[in-house]
Design a protein around this motif. Structure first.
Motif, mmCIF file in Angstrom:
data_model
loop_
_atom_site.group_PDB
_atom_site.id
_atom_site.type_symbol
_atom_site.label_atom_id
_atom_site.label_comp_id
_atom_site.label_asym_id
_atom_site.label_seq_id
_atom_site.Cartn_x
_atom_site.Cartn_y
_atom_site.Cartn_z
ATOM 1 N N ARG A 1 0.793 -1.209 0.000
ATOM 2 C CA ARG A 1 0.000 0.000 0.000
ATOM 3 C C ARG A 1 0.835 1.273 0.000
ATOM 4 N NH1 ARG A 1 -3.103 -2.895 4.126
ATOM 5 N NH2 ARG A 1 -4.933 -3.836 3.171
ATOM 6 N N TRP A 2 1.900 1.309 -0.751
ATOM 7 C CA TRP A 2 2.754 2.490 -0.760
ATOM 8 C C TRP A 2 2.574 3.262 -2.052
ATOM 9 C CZ3 TRP A 2 6.154 4.039 3.141
ATOM 10 C CH2 TRP A 2 6.190 3.171 4.233
ATOM 11 N N CYS A 3 2.646 4.589 -1.976
ATOM 12 C CA CYS A 3 2.554 5.411 -3.183
ATOM 13 C C CYS A 3 3.552 6.553 -3.065
ATOM 14 C CB CYS A 3 1.145 5.946 -3.380
ATOM 15 S SG CYS A 3 0.550 6.986 -2.049
ATOM 16 N N VAL A 4 3.833 7.194 -4.193
ATOM 17 C CA VAL A 4 4.917 8.167 -4.234
ATOM 18 C C VAL A 4 4.529 9.476 -3.558
ATOM 19 C CG1 VAL A 4 4.252 9.155 -6.457
ATOM 20 C CG2 VAL A 4 6.628 9.205 -5.756
ATOM 21 N N ARG A 5 5.492 10.095 -2.902
ATOM 22 C CA ARG A 5 5.298 11.436 -2.350
ATOM 23 C C ARG A 5 5.247 12.422 -3.513
ATOM 24 N NH1 ARG A 5 6.383 13.835 2.429
ATOM 25 N NH2 ARG A 5 7.334 11.950 3.236
ATOM 26 N N SER A 6 4.330 13.366 -3.468
ATOM 27 C CA SER A 6 4.206 14.342 -4.546
ATOM 28 C C SER A 6 5.266 15.416 -4.408
ATOM 29 C CB SER A 6 2.807 14.971 -4.501
ATOM 30 O OG SER A 6 2.625 15.636 -3.267
ATOM 31 N N GLY A 7 5.255 16.372 -5.329
ATOM 32 C CA GLY A 7 6.194 17.474 -5.263
ATOM 33 C C GLY A 7 7.282 17.321 -6.300
ATOM 34 N N ALA A 8 8.553 17.391 -5.870
ATOM 35 C CA ALA A 8 9.671 17.356 -6.808
ATOM 36 C C ALA A 8 9.683 16.089 -7.630
ATOM 37 C CB ALA A 8 10.988 17.490 -6.052
ATOM 38 N N ALA A 9 9.185 14.996 -7.094
ATOM 39 C CA ALA A 9 9.205 13.720 -7.797
ATOM 40 C C ALA A 9 8.536 13.816 -9.147
ATOM 41 C CB ALA A 9 8.513 12.648 -6.954
ATOM 42 N N GLY A 10 7.325 14.358 -9.182
ATOM 43 C CA GLY A 10 6.613 14.447 -10.441
ATOM 44 C C GLY A 10 7.281 15.390 -11.409
ATOM 45 N N VAL A 11 7.901 16.447 -10.899
ATOM 46 C CA VAL A 11 8.580 17.393 -11.770
ATOM 47 C C VAL A 11 9.790 16.762 -12.427
ATOM 48 C CG1 VAL A 11 9.632 19.672 -11.898
ATOM 49 C CG2 VAL A 11 7.792 19.257 -10.286
ATOM 50 N N VAL A 12 10.511 15.914 -11.688
ATOM 51 C CA VAL A 12 11.653 15.212 -12.271
ATOM 52 C C VAL A 12 11.217 14.419 -13.482
ATOM 53 C CG1 VAL A 12 13.320 13.361 -11.908
ATOM 54 C CG2 VAL A 12 12.976 15.068 -10.140
ATOM 55 N N ALA A 13 10.143 13.636 -13.333
ATOM 56 C CA ALA A 13 9.667 12.812 -14.439
ATOM 57 C C ALA A 13 9.257 13.673 -15.619
ATOM 58 C CB ALA A 13 8.507 11.942 -13.974
ATOM 59 N N ARG B 1 2.909 1.822 -10.553
ATOM 60 C CA ARG B 1 1.603 1.889 -9.894
ATOM 61 C C ARG B 1 1.025 0.485 -9.751
ATOM 62 N NH1 ARG B 1 -2.626 5.733 -9.432
ATOM 63 N NH2 ARG B 1 -4.710 4.800 -9.403
ATOM 64 N N ARG B 2 0.281 0.295 -8.661
ATOM 65 C CA ARG B 2 -0.492 -0.935 -8.467
ATOM 66 C C ARG B 2 -1.962 -0.587 -8.614
ATOM 67 N NH1 ARG B 2 1.688 -5.471 -5.934
ATOM 68 N NH2 ARG B 2 -0.475 -6.020 -5.498
ATOM 69 N N ASP B 3 -2.661 -1.232 -9.568
ATOM 70 C CA ASP B 3 -4.064 -0.912 -9.804
ATOM 71 C C ASP B 3 -4.964 -1.364 -8.665
ATOM 72 O OD1 ASP B 3 -3.703 0.364 -12.199
ATOM 73 O OD2 ASP B 3 -3.943 -1.445 -13.403
ATOM 74 N N ASP B 4 -4.607 -2.470 -8.007
ATOM 75 C CA ASP B 4 -5.522 -3.016 -7.008
ATOM 76 C C ASP B 4 -5.672 -2.129 -5.782
ATOM 77 O OD1 ASP B 4 -2.971 -3.477 -6.128
ATOM 78 O OD2 ASP B 4 -3.295 -5.570 -5.563
ATOM 79 N N ASP B 5 -4.613 -1.400 -5.417
ATOM 80 C CA ASP B 5 -4.721 -0.527 -4.254
ATOM 81 C C ASP B 5 -4.242 0.891 -4.535
ATOM 82 O OD1 ASP B 5 -2.077 -1.068 -4.504
ATOM 83 O OD2 ASP B 5 -1.894 -2.182 -2.636
ATOM 84 N N ARG B 6 -4.143 1.246 -5.807
ATOM 85 C CA ARG B 6 -3.769 2.599 -6.232
ATOM 86 C C ARG B 6 -2.437 3.053 -5.632
ATOM 87 N NH1 ARG B 6 -8.874 6.135 -4.854
ATOM 88 N NH2 ARG B 6 -8.668 4.926 -2.936
ATOM 89 N N ALA B 7 -1.553 2.129 -5.405
ATOM 90 C CA ALA B 7 -0.236 2.454 -4.854
ATOM 91 C C ALA B 7 0.713 2.859 -5.974
ATOM 92 C CB ALA B 7 0.325 1.248 -4.106
ATOM 93 N N GLU B 8 1.663 3.716 -5.659
ATOM 94 C CA GLU B 8 2.660 4.169 -6.618
ATOM 95 C C GLU B 8 4.036 4.163 -5.969
ATOM 96 O OE1 GLU B 8 1.555 7.960 -8.111
ATOM 97 O OE2 GLU B 8 -0.376 7.269 -8.919
ATOM 98 N N ALA B 9 5.065 4.121 -6.785
ATOM 99 C CA ALA B 9 6.449 4.204 -6.301
ATOM 100 C C ALA B 9 7.282 4.881 -7.367
ATOM 101 C CB ALA B 9 7.006 2.820 -5.992
ATOM 102 N N GLN B 10 8.201 5.728 -6.962
ATOM 103 C CA GLN B 10 9.031 6.467 -7.917
ATOM 104 C C GLN B 10 10.489 6.445 -7.484
ATOM 105 O OE1 GLN B 10 7.481 10.299 -8.963
ATOM 106 N NE2 GLN B 10 8.729 10.409 -10.804
#
Length: 218
Positions: free
Chosen positions: A7-19, A100-109
């Motif tokens: 159940r882990w997902c990515v922290r927002s902010g700089a992470a998305g900007v990098v991508a 991303r995991r579809d079953d629990d909407r988890a993301e990792a970056q």
């Protein structure tokens, strides 16, 4: 991987900007697990260090693996936002990938920056931690003794999530993992698992091996 550990997902902010750019609390610890080798990783080999589908069983790619030469824009806006971009002046390439995991909407970056030699990466490590990545949390997070230098912080973030940001140096590269989860659901061992996997892939590449480290299957 346990149910909670998914159940882990990515922290927002700089992470998305990098991508986006590539497509178009505690401090660091050091010294307890020195690298066996510290070879230069070029842009081609850094693509093998970033986790792929085999390394992330049960996850799907949401932001394609990207690598690019470290540009002035990246230095100023993302990795080294201090006035002189200290810590990035000798950086060579920046890479990222997201899942991303579809079953629990988890993301990792995941992100990494490569340097020409270990000395440059070592000199940059403390600066990057102090000026950028070490500011993302309010408490220490245990990621074990991975890499030659390491630090991780976490805590409650916006939208009722708990998360962590880890920075690890492995030889000539500096790695980051950003992650968060719904408050009260996170398996703290995930921080150790995912940073160890990423760091091992970096070490395997510097040892002249094909990176193969992966998270355990479901």
């Amino acid at each position: 991987m346990s149910g909670l550990r998914k159940r882990w997902c990515v922290r927002s902010g700089a992470a998305g900007v990098v991508a986006l750019l590539l497509a178009g609390c505690g401090g660091p610890e050091s010294g307890s697990a020195e690298d066996a080798k510290a070879a230069w990783i070029d842009q081609s080999r850094m693509r093998t260090v970033l986790p792929d589908a085999q390394a992330m069983p049960g996850w799907k790619t949401t932001a394609a693996l990207s690598t690019a030469p470290m540009s002035d824009r990246m230095r100023k806006k993302l990795i080294c936002p201090n006035a002189t971009q200290t810590g990035c002046e000798r950086a060579r390439f920046l890479g990222s990938v997201s899942f991303r995991r579809d079953d629990d909407r988890a993301e990792a970056q995941f992100w990494l920056v490569t340097y020409q030699n270990e000395r440059d990466a070592d000199l940059a490590y403390d600066i990057l931690w102090k000026d950028t990545w070490g500011k993302n949390g309010t408490e220490n997070v245990d990621i074990g003794t991975v890499g030659a230098e390491r630090g991780a912080t976490g805590g409650t973030a916006r939208r009722n999530t708990d998360g962590f940001t880890a920075q690890v140096r492995v030889g000539t590269v500096i790695l980051w993992v950003g992650s968060s989860a719904a408050t009260g659901t996170a398996d703290k061992d995930f921080a150790k698992d995912v940073t160890a996997m990423f760091a091992e892939r970096a070490q395997q590449a510097q040892n002249g091996e094909k990176p193969s480290s992966a998270l355990p299957g479901q």
